[in-house]
Motif scaffolding. Structure first.
Motif, PDB file in Angstrom:
ATOM      1  N   ARG A   1      -6.007   0.348   8.458  1.00  0.00           N
ATOM      2  CA  ARG A   1      -7.251  -0.139   7.848  1.00  0.00           C
ATOM      3  C   ARG A   1      -6.971  -0.906   6.551  1.00  0.00           C
ATOM      4  O   ARG A   1      -7.490  -1.991   6.331  1.00  0.00           O
ATOM      5  CB  ARG A   1      -8.193   1.030   7.568  1.00  0.00           C
ATOM      6  CG  ARG A   1      -9.511   0.619   6.929  1.00  0.00           C
ATOM      7  CD  ARG A   1     -10.439   1.797   6.664  1.00  0.00           C
ATOM      8  NE  ARG A   1      -9.844   2.935   6.018  1.00  0.00           N
ATOM      9  CZ  ARG A   1      -9.617   3.046   4.696  1.00  0.00           C
ATOM     10  NH1 ARG A   1      -9.915   2.054   3.890  1.00  0.00           N
ATOM     11  NH2 ARG A   1      -9.091   4.145   4.207  1.00  0.00           N
ATOM     12  N   LEU A   2      -6.110  -0.361   5.684  1.00  0.00           N
ATOM     13  CA  LEU A   2      -5.806  -0.994   4.413  1.00  0.00           C
ATOM     14  C   LEU A   2      -5.120  -2.349   4.563  1.00  0.00           C
ATOM     15  O   LEU A   2      -5.311  -3.236   3.737  1.00  0.00           O
ATOM     16  CB  LEU A   2      -4.921  -0.093   3.562  1.00  0.00           C
ATOM     17  CG  LEU A   2      -5.542   1.171   3.002  1.00  0.00           C
ATOM     18  CD1 LEU A   2      -4.473   2.047   2.345  1.00  0.00           C
ATOM     19  CD2 LEU A   2      -6.641   0.830   2.001  1.00  0.00           C
TER      20      LEU A   2
ATOM     21  N   ALA B   1       0.821  -1.211   0.000  1.00  0.00           N
ATOM     22  CA  ALA B   1       0.000   0.000   0.000  1.00  0.00           C
ATOM     23  C   ALA B   1       0.858   1.265   0.000  1.00  0.00           C
ATOM     24  O   ALA B   1       0.505   2.261  -0.633  1.00  0.00           O
ATOM     25  CB  ALA B   1      -0.945   0.001   1.202  1.00  0.00           C
TER      26      ALA B   1
ATOM     27  N   ARG C   1      -3.592   7.656  -1.799  1.00  0.00           N
ATOM     28  CA  ARG C   1      -4.882   7.811  -2.499  1.00  0.00           C
ATOM     29  C   ARG C   1      -6.049   7.556  -1.548  1.00  0.00           C
ATOM     30  O   ARG C   1      -7.071   8.237  -1.629  1.00  0.00           O
ATOM     31  CB  ARG C   1      -4.922   6.892  -3.703  1.00  0.00           C
ATOM     32  CG  ARG C   1      -4.030   7.383  -4.832  1.00  0.00           C
ATOM     33  CD  ARG C   1      -4.192   6.575  -6.102  1.00  0.00           C
ATOM     34  NE  ARG C   1      -3.442   7.188  -7.181  1.00  0.00           N
ATOM     35  CZ  ARG C   1      -2.377   6.637  -7.761  1.00  0.00           C
ATOM     36  NH1 ARG C   1      -1.955   5.436  -7.399  1.00  0.00           N
ATOM     37  NH2 ARG C   1      -1.749   7.276  -8.726  1.00  0.00           N
ATOM     38  N   ALA C   2      -5.902   6.578  -0.653  1.00  0.00           N
ATOM     39  CA  ALA C   2      -6.965   6.268   0.311  1.00  0.00           C
ATOM     40  C   ALA C   2      -7.173   7.413   1.296  1.00  0.00           C
ATOM     41  O   ALA C   2      -8.227   7.526   1.909  1.00  0.00           O
ATOM     42  CB  ALA C   2      -6.656   4.972   1.060  1.00  0.00           C
ATOM     43  N   MET C   3      -6.196   8.278   1.427  1.00  0.00           N
ATOM     44  CA  MET C   3      -6.313   9.457   2.290  1.00  0.00           C
ATOM     45  C   MET C   3      -7.052  10.593   1.588  1.00  0.00           C
ATOM     46  O   MET C   3      -7.294  11.634   2.173  1.00  0.00           O
ATOM     47  CB  MET C   3      -4.924   9.942   2.709  1.00  0.00           C
ATOM     48  CG  MET C   3      -4.144   8.904   3.425  1.00  0.00           C
ATOM     49  SD  MET C   3      -3.500   9.330   5.023  1.00  0.00           S
ATOM     50  CE  MET C   3      -3.558  11.040   5.199  1.00  0.00           C
TER      51      MET C   3
ATOM     52  N   GLU D   1      -1.162   3.557  -2.783  1.00  0.00           N
ATOM     53  CA  GLU D   1      -2.515   3.260  -2.319  1.00  0.00           C
ATOM     54  C   GLU D   1      -2.845   3.982  -1.017  1.00  0.00           C
ATOM     55  O   GLU D   1      -3.957   4.491  -0.849  1.00  0.00           O
ATOM     56  CB  GLU D   1      -2.692   1.749  -2.144  1.00  0.00           C
ATOM     57  CG  GLU D   1      -4.078   1.356  -1.688  1.00  0.00           C
ATOM     58  CD  GLU D   1      -4.227  -0.133  -1.418  1.00  0.00           C
ATOM     59  OE1 GLU D   1      -5.362  -0.529  -1.077  1.00  0.00           O
ATOM     60  OE2 GLU D   1      -3.247  -0.890  -1.515  1.00  0.00           O
ATOM     61  N   MET D   2      -1.891   4.022  -0.084  1.00  0.00           N
ATOM     62  CA  MET D   2      -2.143   4.701   1.186  1.00  0.00           C
ATOM     63  C   MET D   2      -2.475   6.173   0.946  1.00  0.00           C
ATOM     64  O   MET D   2      -3.439   6.703   1.495  1.00  0.00           O
ATOM     65  CB  MET D   2      -0.937   4.585   2.113  1.00  0.00           C
ATOM     66  CG  MET D   2      -1.105   5.339   3.430  1.00  0.00           C
ATOM     67  SD  MET D   2       0.393   5.374   4.435  1.00  0.00           S
ATOM     68  CE  MET D   2       1.407   6.530   3.505  1.00  0.00           C
TER      69      MET D   2
ATOM     70  N   VAL E   1      -5.032   5.145   8.279  1.00  0.00           N
ATOM     71  CA  VAL E   1      -5.469   4.642   6.974  1.00  0.00           C
ATOM     72  C   VAL E   1      -4.707   3.373   6.617  1.00  0.00           C
ATOM     73  O   VAL E   1      -5.298   2.395   6.147  1.00  0.00           O
ATOM     74  CB  VAL E   1      -5.308   5.737   5.894  1.00  0.00           C
ATOM     75  CG1 VAL E   1      -5.454   5.170   4.494  1.00  0.00           C
ATOM     76  CG2 VAL E   1      -6.320   6.845   6.135  1.00  0.00           C
TER      77      VAL E   1
ATOM     78  N   CYS F   1      -2.066   9.017   8.157  1.00  0.00           N
ATOM     79  CA  CYS F   1      -1.473   7.975   7.304  1.00  0.00           C
ATOM     80  C   CYS F   1      -1.459   6.642   8.043  1.00  0.00           C
ATOM     81  O   CYS F   1      -1.795   5.597   7.472  1.00  0.00           O
ATOM     82  CB  CYS F   1      -0.047   8.341   6.895  1.00  0.00           C
ATOM     83  SG  CYS F   1       0.100   9.577   5.598  1.00  0.00           S
TER      84      CYS F   1
END
Length: 175
Positions: free
Chosen positions: A168-169, A50, A58-60, A55-56, A165, A162
């Motif tokens: 969670r990911l 991630a 973008r997920a933020m 990915e991390m 998130v 960060c």
């Protein structure tokens, strides 16, 4: 791997210096936030992927326009904050080891800050997985200077988020 040699594109001299724990040049502000992500090999693998694939970020909800799907030295990345602040960066180093993975980018001309930030996932001997974000920075644009301590507070809040998130990911345990 040695740090990238400074080029005229970077807005600071100590390119690659976030590899050195605790390094902070004079007149810069240091940031160091370490967050427990979870336990075990699977959590480490998911967290590493991630981080290395954006990915991390973008997920933020951060816009990422990267020249590659995965962090690698010399990859240009433009981070978009609040839908309008463009922050051009370049990856200066990466690491992918059995218990450690991550990367750092340095600021390029046009970034509101000047400096470097690293995002590293590591798995300690007891199996605990951690995300460590380290940076040194100072304001470069007028609006970052005007923000003063509030800007640094936002950087710390971002680094803590960060970790939340990424936990969670990666399927890490909630504390």
């Amino acid at each position: 791997m040695p740090p990238i040699k400074p080029s005229n594109d970077f807005t600071y001299a100590d390119v690659g210096a976030t590899r050195e724990p605790g390094f902070c040049p004079p007149d810069f502000h240091a940031l160091h936030v370490r967050t427990r992500i979870g336990e075990g090999h699977d959590v480490f693998e998911r967290a590493s992927e991630a981080v290395l694939t954006w990915e991390m970020h973008r997920a933020m909800g951060v816009g990422i326009d990267a020249a590659a799907d995965r962090a690698a030295p010399d990859v240009d990345v433009t981070v978009t904050l609040a839908g309008m602040i463009k922050a051009p960066c370049r990856v200066v180093w990466t690491v992918e080891e059995p218990r450690r993975a991550g990367w750092a980018y340095g600021t390029l001309s046009g970034h509101p800050e000047c400096g470097e930030e690293s995002f590293v996932v590591d798995r300690t001997g007891d199996g605990t997985v951690w995300l460590t974000i380290s940076a040194f920075s100072r304001a470069a644009k007028w609006y970052a200077k005007a923000g003063g301590p509030a800007t640094r507070g936002l950087q710390h809040a971002y680094a803590r988020r960060c970790g939340v998130v990424l936990r969670r990911l990666s399927g890490g345990a909630e504390d």
